[in-house]
Design an enzyme around this catalytic site. Structure first.
Site, PDB file in Angstrom:
ATOM      1  N   CYS A  47       0.806  -1.222   0.000  1.00 13.32           N
ATOM      2  CA  CYS A  47       0.000   0.000   0.000  1.00 13.32           C
ATOM      3  C   CYS A  47       0.838   1.271   0.000  1.00 13.32           C
ATOM      4  O   CYS A  47       0.297   2.366  -0.131  1.00 13.32           O
ATOM      5  CB  CYS A  47      -0.964  -0.020   1.187  1.00 13.32           C
ATOM      6  SG  CYS A  47      -2.372  -1.119   0.908  1.00 13.32           S
ATOM      7  N   ASP A  80     -11.531  -4.910   2.702  1.00 13.90           N
ATOM      8  CA  ASP A  80     -12.546  -3.883   2.473  1.00 13.90           C
ATOM      9  C   ASP A  80     -13.961  -4.418   2.674  1.00 13.90           C
ATOM     10  O   ASP A  80     -14.860  -3.686   3.101  1.00 13.90           O
ATOM     11  CB  ASP A  80     -12.418  -3.310   1.058  1.00 13.90           C
ATOM     12  CG  ASP A  80     -11.237  -2.362   0.914  1.00 13.90           C
ATOM     13  OD1 ASP A  80     -10.711  -1.919   1.949  1.00 13.90           O
ATOM     14  OD2 ASP A  80     -10.836  -2.075  -0.228  1.00 13.90           O
TER      15      ASP A  80
END
Length: 343
Positions: A15, A89
């Protein structure tokens, strides 16, 4: 894998490779929106973790995707980490994983056994999540990238948005911070095998169990902490009526991360996060290294819950009983001059 392939395989990813939040804001704000679809319960307007679309009175689809370059040299573990990150998510929205599609960029000149190991790691995590790997898409590229598009389901009344917390809510975070710093330190030989192993365990731990436990309590909001860092994702939980107060003594940090920050083994992503969020944060006697940990882009980070204060202690106890390094890290309060106060 030989040394040349190692250098090609792991240039720095996870990320930390994400575009900065500020850049994304400028681009997204200019996109044509079209007519509003009343069944789209959550889109990109709220900077939430995934999209939620209602298909019936008792069913909504949660849709997300995430992929990035490798942050470690082991292709199998990279596949596991990338899948864990993408699946997260769905859990952040209160959903259950149903199907996943592979997203693959891979050099045609590289050993296909490496690709096989990446995809094996990803497939195992989808199975662990209770989902089904249903296909995917691949392209030839000069660099490796891997991730998933994931579909989950949730009851429309039980969706966890990131911006629906209330003043008085207790903030509970389920993992340790510092994966970006550890991976950066590892690339230059400044962290031990044990310290890297600690980060890998964190990055390959699904947020499934934490999400399951949360369903038994009054959780008002949730986000998973990934590329925008702890403070970047926390900022999305604040708003016109609430600010957040964070107690750094309660933040759990991966072994070696503070050292990496003190040695300025920082990521470009962390500096982008500081530039975007920094003026919205008031630091009160917080050491520089801890500031960097809070700005550090996390790969497959933990869930950050805003929990009714009457439920917080029992929920935290349940999370700890499940073996998760969860802690109460702060609270949401009535709006202050700054969105976030860190002490």
């Amino acid at each position: 894998m030989n040394n040349t392939e190692n250098k090609i395989f792991c240039k720095g990813g996870g990320c930390t490779a994400k575009l900065g939040a500020g850049v994304l804001e400028r681009v997204l704000s200019r996109l044509p929106r079209g007519e509003k679809d009343e069944n789209l319960l959550i889109g990109f307007d709220s900077s939430d973790d995934a999209a939620a679309y209602q298909v019936s009175d008792d069913l909504a689809i949660v849709q997300t995707l995430d992929f990035f370059p490798p942050m470690i040299e082991d292709p199998y573990l990279f596949g596991q980490i990338a899948a864990t990150n993408a699946l997260s998510d769905i859990y952040a929205m209160g959903g259950e994983v149903k199907t996943a599609l592979n997203i693959v960029c891979f050099p045609e000149t590289m050993d296909l056994n490496i690709l096989g190991e990446i995809m094996r790691g990803g497939s195992e995590k989808v199975i662990e999540a209770g989902g089904t790997l249903a296909g995917g898409h691949s392209i030839a590229d000069s660099d490796i990238k891997y991730g998933l598009s994931v579909m989950g389901t949730v009851h429309p009344d039980k969706i966890l948005a990131n911006d629906s917390g209330k003043a008085g809510d207790v903030l509970i975070f389920t993992k340790k911070l510092g994966t970006g710093l550890i991976c950066t330190g590892n690339r230059v030989g400044e962290v031990s095998k044990e310290q890297l192993a600690g980060a890998i365990i964190s990055m390959t731990t699904l947020n499934k169990r934490a999400a399951e436990i949360a369903k038994d309590f009054r959780v008002h909001a949730c986000t998973d902490v990934t590329g925008f860092g702890f403070l970047g994702h926390l900022l999305e939980m604040t708003g016109p009526e609430v600010s957040a107060k964070i107690d750094t003594s309660k933040i759990k940090v991966l072994d070696g991360a503070i050292y990496c920050a003190e040695e300025f083994l920082l990521t470009a992503g962390g500096q982008r996060n500081r530039n975007h969020v920094g003026d919205k944060v008031e630091f009160v006697d917080v050491p520089f290294a801890m500031e960097e940990v809070l700005f550090d882009p996390q790969t497959a980070g933990g869930l950050l819950f805003a929990v009714d204060p009457e439920d917080a202690d029992l929920m935290l106890s349940r999370l700890k009983q499940a073996g998760l390094p969860a802690s109460k890290v702060g609270e949401l309060v009535k709006k202050q001059e700054k969105d976030i106060i860190v002490y």
